[in-house]
Design an enzyme around this catalytic site. Structure first.
Site, mmCIF file in Angstrom:
data_model
loop_
_atom_site.group_PDB
_atom_site.id
_atom_site.type_symbol
_atom_site.label_atom_id
_atom_site.label_comp_id
_atom_site.label_asym_id
_atom_site.label_seq_id
_atom_site.Cartn_x
_atom_site.Cartn_y
_atom_site.Cartn_z
ATOM 1 N N ARG A 28 3.914 -15.496 -5.893
ATOM 2 C CA ARG A 28 2.427 -15.919 -5.865
ATOM 3 C C ARG A 28 1.516 -14.524 -6.890
ATOM 4 O O ARG A 28 0.428 -14.364 -6.960
ATOM 5 C CB ARG A 28 1.529 -16.533 -4.691
ATOM 6 C CG ARG A 28 2.046 -16.986 -3.596
ATOM 7 C CD ARG A 28 0.934 -17.287 -2.328
ATOM 8 N NE ARG A 28 -0.543 -17.841 -2.778
ATOM 9 C CZ ARG A 28 -1.325 -18.971 -3.185
ATOM 10 N NH1 ARG A 28 -0.714 -19.640 -3.366
ATOM 11 N NH2 ARG A 28 -2.275 -18.654 -3.759
ATOM 12 N N ASP A 30 4.388 -0.626 11.790
ATOM 13 C CA ASP A 30 3.791 -2.744 12.526
ATOM 14 C C ASP A 30 5.222 -2.404 12.271
ATOM 15 O O ASP A 30 4.829 -4.425 12.348
ATOM 16 C CB ASP A 30 2.644 -2.810 12.173
ATOM 17 C CG ASP A 30 2.786 -2.901 10.750
ATOM 18 O OD1 ASP A 30 3.049 -2.568 9.829
ATOM 19 O OD2 ASP A 30 1.615 -3.628 10.331
ATOM 20 N N ASP A 49 1.297 1.930 8.800
ATOM 21 C CA ASP A 49 0.793 0.935 10.135
ATOM 22 C C ASP A 49 1.836 1.249 11.271
ATOM 23 O O ASP A 49 1.369 0.580 11.975
ATOM 24 C CB ASP A 49 0.603 0.375 10.180
ATOM 25 C CG ASP A 49 -0.617 -0.173 8.726
ATOM 26 O OD1 ASP A 49 -1.613 0.705 8.621
ATOM 27 O OD2 ASP A 49 -0.883 -1.069 8.510
ATOM 28 N N GLY A 70 0.518 -1.523 0.111
ATOM 29 C CA GLY A 70 -0.603 -0.218 0.274
ATOM 30 C C GLY A 70 1.175 0.871 0.130
ATOM 31 O O GLY A 70 1.704 1.848 0.827
ATOM 32 N N THR A 92 5.368 2.672 6.095
ATOM 33 C CA THR A 92 3.985 1.954 6.275
ATOM 34 C C THR A 92 3.754 2.988 6.737
ATOM 35 O O THR A 92 4.061 3.364 8.035
ATOM 36 C CB THR A 92 3.214 0.385 6.563
ATOM 37 O OG1 THR A 92 2.506 -0.133 7.135
ATOM 38 C CG2 THR A 92 4.431 -0.276 7.840
ATOM 39 N N ASP A 139 5.724 -5.250 5.863
ATOM 40 C CA ASP A 139 6.832 -6.238 5.789
ATOM 41 C C ASP A 139 6.961 -7.403 4.896
ATOM 42 O O ASP A 139 7.298 -7.966 4.950
ATOM 43 C CB ASP A 139 5.819 -7.346 7.322
ATOM 44 C CG ASP A 139 4.295 -7.475 6.435
ATOM 45 O OD1 ASP A 139 3.444 -6.410 6.341
ATOM 46 O OD2 ASP A 139 4.118 -8.398 7.675
ATOM 47 N N ARG A 172 -4.158 -2.376 10.185
ATOM 48 C CA ARG A 172 -3.958 -3.690 10.276
ATOM 49 C C ARG A 172 -4.107 -4.173 11.888
ATOM 50 O O ARG A 172 -4.766 -3.677 12.740
ATOM 51 C CB ARG A 172 -2.803 -4.380 9.554
ATOM 52 C CG ARG A 172 -2.784 -4.479 8.404
ATOM 53 C CD ARG A 172 -2.018 -5.030 7.280
ATOM 54 N NE ARG A 172 -0.643 -5.087 7.949
ATOM 55 C CZ ARG A 172 0.355 -5.846 7.794
ATOM 56 N NH1 ARG A 172 0.253 -6.379 7.364
ATOM 57 N NH2 ARG A 172 1.692 -5.294 8.252
HETATM 58 O O1 F6P Z 1 -1.298 -1.056 5.224
HETATM 59 C C1 F6P Z 1 -1.378 0.035 5.124
HETATM 60 C C2 F6P Z 1 -2.884 -0.133 4.577
HETATM 61 O O2 F6P Z 1 -3.422 1.172 4.779
HETATM 62 C C3 F6P Z 1 -3.017 -0.922 6.573
HETATM 63 O O3 F6P Z 1 -3.787 -0.277 7.460
HETATM 64 C C4 F6P Z 1 -4.773 -1.008 5.406
HETATM 65 O O4 F6P Z 1 -5.300 -2.497 6.698
HETATM 66 C C5 F6P Z 1 -4.451 -1.636 3.975
HETATM 67 O O5 F6P Z 1 -3.170 -1.545 4.411
HETATM 68 C C6 F6P Z 1 -5.614 -1.714 2.945
HETATM 69 O O6 F6P Z 1 -5.316 -1.983 1.714
HETATM 70 P P1 F6P Z 1 -5.133 -1.514 0.266
HETATM 71 O O7 F6P Z 1 -4.880 -1.418 -0.183
HETATM 72 O O8 F6P Z 1 -5.760 -3.424 -0.213
HETATM 73 O O9 F6P Z 1 -6.982 -1.334 0.596
#
Ligand code: F6P
Length: 380
Positions: free
Chosen positions: A82, A145, A143, A12, A141, A118, A187
């Site tokens: 994958r 995390d 997050d 993301g 990120t 990660d 997350r």
């Molecule tokens: O890891 C970043 C994040 O924005 C998370 O907080 C969230 O759960 C996820 O990505 C959403 O991802 P997507 O781009 O698949 O909507």
């Protein structure tokens, strides 16, 4: 030594990606190296047409440091082990890692600077085991995390955006005497909820690391209404769960990532709060607003520190790994320390205790003193 390096952005997006790309490119160009960007994670290396890999000269990175998103594009469905290949109209996960390594070598790259979380670090690590020459990871990120680093770029800006949203929600909550339940990203980690919740003056913060009880949350809200503070702000992390309960997922799976998507706890909680407390409640999902827009000053600086450190490690060592912030300084850590799991909020940290001290409810029942809690936490 003249080098030829590549950069990619995976997972993301997060504010600060372009600032890292610019810092990596300029630090490398100033050493006389050649720099290239791979589009959409590793996808650019699979394209037969030119354009999947672009030269990053000074013109290409001019004026991008303050922009959100990534000039290279990104994907969180591009795992080369994958990779969703189209076969008879269906996407079938296929291992294309061999092709990626082959193309990387064909293009004459000596190293990759991989910007990601990660998932991206673990992919980079596996590609090295398959023969990718060298990788320096840069921790990205919103997050926050990622293991091995105290902070990731993108997080501070996401906290800023969320805090601003909480400020705005205060006035409408107060005007209507409502409970506003604000669902934030993260997350399985509660960093955004915790930091923005404290900064934005939330009454309740619910995070995955501290499973909550609905009755405790409602008690806190009812107590505020009794004191004629007739509104409340509840910040809930998308991965939060009730004690003995499960995380909340959206209906259906992500066709590309093959797994369920977190989301929906905000609205569910708002309905539960109304049901139990009788206070009118509304939910707001901040969603991708937290990822968009320009990076703040903290992230612009951090992004550049990390990006140029990545180039210094490529220039002055033979090592691979991820550049990480530890005790305020940048260091290089082995990829093994980053992959396999994420880093959650320390439930006995001074940040959590600060929130408790100023009256923020986590929906649990903290027992004893701060020191007792550290001991209880340490003994599992
Ligand atoms: O890891 C970043 C994040 O924005 C998370 O907080 C969230 O759960 C996820 O990505 C959403 O991802 P997507 O781009 O698949 O909507």
């Amino acid at each position: 030594m003249n080098r030829r390096i590549a950069i990619n952005t995976g997972g993301g997006d997060a504010p600060g990606l372009n600032a890292v790309i610019r810092a990596v490119a300029l630090s490398a160009l100033n050493r006389g190296w050649e720099v290239f960007g791979i589009r959409q994670g590793y996808e650019g290396l699979l394209e037969s047409e030119p354009g999947g890999v672009i030269a990053l000269d000074r013109d290409a990175v001019r004026g991008i440091g303050h922009l959100g998103g990534t000039i290279l594009g990104t994907t969180n469905r591009g795992d080369p082990f994958r990779y969703p290949m189209l076969q008879n109209g269906q996407r079938v996960p296929s291992d294309v890692s061999g092709k990626i390594v082959e193309r990387f070598r064909e293009l004459g790259f000596d190293g990759l600077v991989a910007l990601g979380g990660d998932g991206s670090m673990s992919i980079a690590h596996r590609l090295m085991q398959r023969g990718l020459p060298r990788v320096i990871g840069v921790p990205k990120t919103i997050d926050n995390d990622l293991k091995g680093t105290n902070v990731t770029f993108g997080f501070a800006t996401a906290v800023e955006t969320t805090t601003e949203a909480l400020d705005r929600l205060h006035s409408t909550a107060q005007a209507h005497r409502r409970v506003m339940v604000v669902e934030v990203m993260g997350r399985h980690a509660g960093w955004i909820a915790l930091h923005a919740g404290i900064a934005g003056g939330a009454d309740v913060i619910l995070i995955p690391e501290i499973p909550y009880r609905l009755d405790r949350v409602c008690e806190k809200i009812e107590e505020r209404y009794k004191r004629r503070r007739d509104f409340a702000i509840v910040v809930v992390s998308e991965g939060a769960k009730e004690q003995g309960g499960e995380e909340t997922y959206k209906a259906g799976k992500d066709a590309f990532k093959e797994h369920a998507i977190l989301g929906g706890i905000g609205e569910r909680l708002a309905r539960q709060i109304e049901g139990v407390s009788g206070c009118e409640a509304r939910s707001v999902v901040l969603g991708h607003l937290q990822r968009g827009g320009s990076p703040g000053a903290f992230d612009r600086l951090l992004a550049q520190r990390l990006g140029s450190a990545a180039v210094r490690y490529l220039a002055e060592t033979e090592q691979s790994g991820m550049v990480a912030v530890q005790a305020g300084a940048i260091t290089l850590i082995p990829m093994e320390q980053v992959t396999g799991g994420t880093r959650g909020v320390e439930v006995h940290s001074d940040t959590v205790e600060t929130a408790r001290d100023v009256g923020i409810c986590f929906g649990d029942e903290p027992v004893g003193t701060f020191l007792n809690r550290i001991v209880a936490h340490a003994s599992g």
